[in-house]
Design an enzyme around this catalytic site. Sequence first.
Site, PDB file in Angstrom:
ATOM      1  N   ASP A 151       0.655  -1.271   0.048  1.00 20.32           N
ATOM      2  CA  ASP A 151      -0.157   0.006  -0.046  1.00 20.32           C
ATOM      3  C   ASP A 151       0.975   1.175  -0.018  1.00 20.32           C
ATOM      4  O   ASP A 151       1.955   1.093   0.321  1.00 20.32           O
ATOM      5  CB  ASP A 151      -1.010   0.111   1.257  1.00 20.32           C
ATOM      6  CG  ASP A 151      -0.228  -0.520   2.544  1.00 20.32           C
ATOM      7  OD1 ASP A 151       0.921  -0.415   2.661  1.00 20.32           O
ATOM      8  OD2 ASP A 151      -1.215  -0.745   3.487  1.00 20.32           O
TER       9      ASP A 151
ATOM     10  N   ASN B 102      -7.795  -3.014  13.966  1.00 17.87           N
ATOM     11  CA  ASN B 102      -9.250  -3.428  13.823  1.00 17.87           C
ATOM     12  C   ASN B 102      -9.174  -4.578  12.750  1.00 17.87           C
ATOM     13  O   ASN B 102     -10.085  -4.711  12.028  1.00 17.87           O
ATOM     14  CB  ASN B 102      -9.883  -2.443  13.000  1.00 17.87           C
ATOM     15  CG  ASN B 102      -9.298  -1.668  11.835  1.00 17.87           C
ATOM     16  OD1 ASN B 102      -8.096  -2.392  11.330  1.00 17.87           O
ATOM     17  ND2 ASN B 102      -9.672  -0.545  11.334  1.00 17.87           N
TER      18      ASN B 102
ATOM     19  N   HIS C 196      -7.294  -4.693  10.161  1.00 12.27           N
ATOM     20  CA  HIS C 196      -6.964  -4.599   8.578  1.00 12.27           C
ATOM     21  C   HIS C 196      -5.762  -5.247   8.141  1.00 12.27           C
ATOM     22  O   HIS C 196      -4.634  -5.507   9.024  1.00 12.27           O
ATOM     23  CB  HIS C 196      -7.114  -3.146   8.203  1.00 12.27           C
ATOM     24  CG  HIS C 196      -5.971  -2.472   8.641  1.00 12.27           C
ATOM     25  ND1 HIS C 196      -6.209  -1.114   9.421  1.00 12.27           N
ATOM     26  CD2 HIS C 196      -4.782  -2.502   8.433  1.00 12.27           C
ATOM     27  CE1 HIS C 196      -5.051  -0.677   9.630  1.00 12.27           C
ATOM     28  NE2 HIS C 196      -3.972  -1.157   9.004  1.00 12.27           N
TER      29      HIS C 196
ATOM     30  N   GLU D 139      -9.807  -2.095   4.939  1.00  8.53           N
ATOM     31  CA  GLU D 139     -10.252  -1.918   6.381  1.00  8.53           C
ATOM     32  C   GLU D 139     -11.718  -2.427   6.533  1.00  8.53           C
ATOM     33  O   GLU D 139     -12.405  -3.111   5.456  1.00  8.53           O
ATOM     34  CB  GLU D 139     -10.933  -0.194   6.271  1.00  8.53           C
ATOM     35  CG  GLU D 139      -9.691   0.650   6.319  1.00  8.53           C
ATOM     36  CD  GLU D 139      -8.885   1.035   7.751  1.00  8.53           C
ATOM     37  OE1 GLU D 139      -9.048  -0.092   8.512  1.00  8.53           O
ATOM     38  OE2 GLU D 139      -8.515   2.043   8.004  1.00  8.53           O
TER      39      GLU D 139
HETATM   40  C1  GLP Z   1      -0.651   0.319   8.600  1.00  5.97           C
HETATM   41  C2  GLP Z   1      -0.202  -0.354   7.300  1.00  5.97           C
HETATM   42  C3  GLP Z   1      -0.540  -1.986   7.521  1.00  5.97           C
HETATM   43  C4  GLP Z   1       0.185  -2.291   8.859  1.00  5.97           C
HETATM   44  C5  GLP Z   1      -0.687  -1.649   9.973  1.00  5.97           C
HETATM   45  C6  GLP Z   1      -0.267  -2.111  11.342  1.00  5.97           C
HETATM   46  O1  GLP Z   1      -2.077   0.862   8.342  1.00  5.97           O
HETATM   47  N1  GLP Z   1      -0.960  -0.277   5.974  1.00  5.97           N
HETATM   48  O2  GLP Z   1       0.164  -2.934   6.454  1.00  5.97           O
HETATM   49  O3  GLP Z   1      -0.065  -3.783   9.162  1.00  5.97           O
HETATM   50  O4  GLP Z   1      -0.491  -0.200   9.936  1.00  5.97           O
HETATM   51  O5  GLP Z   1       0.993  -1.608  11.792  1.00  5.97           O
HETATM   52  P1  GLP Z   1       1.823  -1.505  12.886  1.00  5.97           P
HETATM   53  O6  GLP Z   1       2.896  -2.628  12.537  1.00  5.97           O
HETATM   54  O7  GLP Z   1       2.531  -0.101  13.208  1.00  5.97           O
HETATM   55  O8  GLP Z   1       0.968  -1.712  14.041  1.00  5.97           O
END
Ligand code: GLP
Length: 243
Positions: free
Chosen positions: A67, A136, A138, A143
């Site tokens: 992404d 959540n 995702h 989402e």
């Molecule tokens: C972002 C990214 C995801 C990632 C998520 C969790 O939203 N788009 O790919 O898995 O955050 O991030 P973190 O590892 O900082 O909790």
Amino acid sequence: MRIIKTKNYDEMSRYAANIIAAEIIQKPNCVLGLATGETPEGIYKRLVQLFKQGDIDFSSVSTVNLDEYKGLERTDSHSYYSYMHNRLFKHVNLNEKSINIPDGTQRDVKKACEEYDKCIQDLGGVDLQLLGLGHNGHIGFNEPSDRFIAKTHCVNLSSSTREANSRFFSSVHDVPMQAYTMGILNIMKAKKIVVVVNGENKADAVRESFFGSITPKVQASILQVHPDVTVVADEAALSKCKF
Ligand code: GLP
């Protein structure tokens, strides 16, 4: 689905990095699907170490990132391109032409999404997809919703995701409202998937994603039907799961 319980973040990172390193060794021209966020940072550090000590070679590897924030230039310090560049790309011998991330500056949404889907297809699909997990549930930026979206699309980020990601920005107001993300089918088509999760604050998301029912309200729950998923999670993240 295999679930590997590790003692802590460091062990989780080493374990997952070893799986990725094994993929690179076994298939030097593999296509790696990469993720951003805080969770994979330890993995990238370890992969850089393995590269520097001569254990892995990225020269034939291709990468596709999950992404990118819409509206951010690659050079913006908050872009996911910059994240990847600073943590992995600039430290290893990846060919710049083999690095693929959605173009956040493309205003034509249809074009941006179609181009990214074609890019993944032209590479022959993803061999190993690394995923983090949002609070959540995702994955990528898919989402919670009432449906699973198959392909690359532009998503309106939920306020909880913008809040969670605001730690990388000066304030929540600076977090972009939208992002381009691979869709669920893009992710599910990967031959292997490795999900990394740590910390007690992800324990509910882990329980709902991997031990709950399959629902688009928890997008990661679809991973339960993928034939080759390894979840590498620390004790804290697994603390609400009985197994
Ligand atoms: C972002 C990214 C995801 C990632 C998520 C969790 O939203 N788009 O790919 O898995 O955050 O991030 P973190 O590892 O900082 O909790």
